[in-house]
Design an enzyme around this catalytic site. Structure first.
Site: not given
Length: 381
Positions: A70-71, A177, A235, A327
């Site tokens: 997805g990224t 999602q 590839t 964080c």
């Protein structure tokens, strides 16, 4: 008793997908670009998977570009369109995008582009009228997430895409999602670009796809041998693509019965957590991903009482969930998604997410709810 309730993070590869991968690794390991028999057998597998993924979203097979996930699909959509222009233009995203959209948009700003970030209401929904008002003469792309991964809200994609189409602006959606969990028809929705990820639909990690409506140009991120219609050189990862295709095909078959089952489990869990003091549901409870339950603690302190602390406590009890706060350098930061929706910084530290899947049972939901309540009672007492 171990219970996995973090299916929005990743899903376990289903046996059929693993079998497809194993068959490629052991028998069909050729390079799809090779002209001989070994290569052409591998190429056939890739094209079969292209058909399977396309059918999941009712697109044409030739519109599917395989990526690493997805990224990469999101980056190819955003940067691929931007690089068509010699001079900076204008794009529109929402304030509740995944970082795979918000970070490329931030990069474009460094290149001189103008980026408008549409606000959302308290449920995390974009107002189509605000999109209409934000469009400019130099707007070239709008990207709005289909289903938000942290709060579960599903956007009014049909309305948003129609507005952009009427103004001649391209529309992209991150459907990582939503694909395989909600019915998607890219033709009916007038979507130009759409991102999918294999490991969200019980396929292997490391594979994804970008739907590119025929006729739309992109500048590739990777230069090389010109694979994937020249849009993604390198590839192809044939085993992962084969597993992805199998998972997509089965998701399409199972969706009519699996989606209602997940909705029932989702609502069951919401109901069991409804009366806990200080705990409030987040996101749109009606326009919502079928597998998604999200809540936040209004008076989280970022230490003993925070989303991250609850994740750790649930993990000790053998239950996997996730949190929305991040964080940085040892210090918790409030969820930007919750902040965009108008929640306080305290509440932004207390977001948690339960996401359900194929293996989730009513007993799993009941047990997780009971354990979660006991943990909160212990913390508050």
């Amino acid at each position: 008793m171990k219970i996995y309730l973090d299916y929005s993070a990743t899903t376990p590869p289903r046996p059929e997908a693993m079998a497809a991968m194993q068959a490629v690794l052991s028998q069909q390991w050729g390079n799809p670009s090779s002209l001989h028999e070994w290569g052409q057998r591998a190429a056939t597998i890739v094209e079969q998977a292209r058909i399977q993924v396309a059918e999941l979203i009712h697109g044409a097979p030739e519109s599917i570009v395989f990526t690493s996930g997805g990224t990469e699909s999101n980056n190819l959509a955003i940067i691929g369109i931007a690089r068509l222009y010699n001079l900076p233009q204008h794009i529109i995203i929402s304030q509740v995008e995944h970082s795979a959209i918000s970070e490329p948009a931030r990069l474009l700003e460094q290149w001189g582009w103008e980026v408008t970030r549409l606000g959302v209401d308290c449920k995390g929904r974009v107002n189509p009228q605000e999109l209409q008002a934000a469009l400019q003469d130099n707007t070239v792309l709008v990207s709005v997430i289909y289903g938000q991964s942290e709060i579960g809200t599903v956007q009014p994609i049909a309305e948003l895409a129609k507005i952009t189409q009427e103004h001649g602006v391209l529309f992209h959606t991150d459907a990582v999602q939503a694909a395989g969990r909600l019915p998607i028809n890219v033709q009916e929705l007038s979507i130009d670009l759409l991102s999918i990820s294999s490991h969200k639909i019980y396929g292997p990690q490391g594979a994804g796809a970008l739907y590119v409506r025929p006729g739309i140009e992109l500048v590739p991120l990777l230069c090389g041998g010109g694979q994937e219609m020249g849009l993604r050189s390198g590839t192809q990862a044939v085993p992962a693509i084969a597993g992805f295709g199998t998972a997509a095909q089965l998701a399409a078959v199972e969706l009519p019965r699996e989606t209602p089952r997940l909705i029932n489990l989702r609502d069951r869990l919401f109901a069991q957590l409804a009366d806990i003091p200080g705990l409030v549901p987040t996101g749109d409870l009606v326009n919502r991903l079928p597998h998604h339950v999200s809540l936040c603690i209004k008076d989280a302190d970022g230490k003993k009482l925070s989303g991250k602390a609850l994740v750790r406590q649930m993990n000790l009890a053998g239950i996997a969930i996730s949190a929305g706060s991040a964080c940085h350098s040892g210090k918790l930061s409030p969820s930007p998604i919750l902040l965009a929706m108008g929640y306080s910084e305290s509440a932004g530290l207390g977001g948690v997410r339960f996401t359900l899947g194929r293996e989730t049972t009513p007993a799993d939901v009941d047990w997780a709810a009971m354990v979660f309540q006991q943990i909160l009672h212990r913390i508050y007492s």
